[in-house]
Design an enzyme around this catalytic site. Structure first.
Site, PDB file in Angstrom:
ATOM      1  N   ARG A  18      -9.732 -31.590 -32.887  1.00  0.00           N
ATOM      2  CA  ARG A  18      -9.765 -30.591 -33.969  1.00  0.00           C
ATOM      3  C   ARG A  18      -8.549 -29.688 -33.953  1.00  0.00           C
ATOM      4  NH1 ARG A  18     -14.332 -27.253 -33.123  1.00  0.00           N
ATOM      5  NH2 ARG A  18     -14.243 -28.031 -31.018  1.00  0.00           N
ATOM      6  N   ASN A  36     -16.826 -30.768 -35.524  1.00  0.00           N
ATOM      7  CA  ASN A  36     -17.543 -31.822 -34.827  1.00  0.00           C
ATOM      8  C   ASN A  36     -18.876 -32.068 -35.510  1.00  0.00           C
ATOM      9  OD1 ASN A  36     -15.566 -32.109 -32.875  1.00  0.00           O
ATOM     10  ND2 ASN A  36     -16.578 -30.773 -31.404  1.00  0.00           N
TER      11      ASN A  36
END
Length: 88
Positions: A18, A36
């Protein structure tokens, strides 16, 4: 402005995916977020030029050094996207 929802599958959680995605997106001038998902995938929603979105999608297929990307699914996205790029 184009938008897309990208779902990345593989070893993409716990490997800095990320944060790496945020750096790539910011560098390309994209807005959106990466988060996520409970099933181990990462969802990336982006808004910007079609060329920048294509470049990000190509980079996501490679991912950061510790990641292993098995699959990238793409869908249209039409909901509002906040300015900047968030990770969560």
């Amino acid at each position: 402005m184009a938008q897309a929802r990208l779902r990345v599958s593989g070893r993409v959680q716990g490997v800095g995916f990320r944060a790496w995605t945020r750096a790539q997106a910011v560098g390309l001038g994209l807005d959106g977020w990466a988060r996520n998902l409970a099933d181990g995938d990462v969802e990336v929603v982006v808004a910007g030029t079609p060329e920048a979105i294509e470049t990000l999608a190509a980079r996501l297929l490679l991912g950061p050094a510790l990641a292993r990307v098995d699959r990238l699914d793409r869908q249209a996205h039409a909901a509002p996207v906040p300015a900047g790029f968030l990770t969560g």
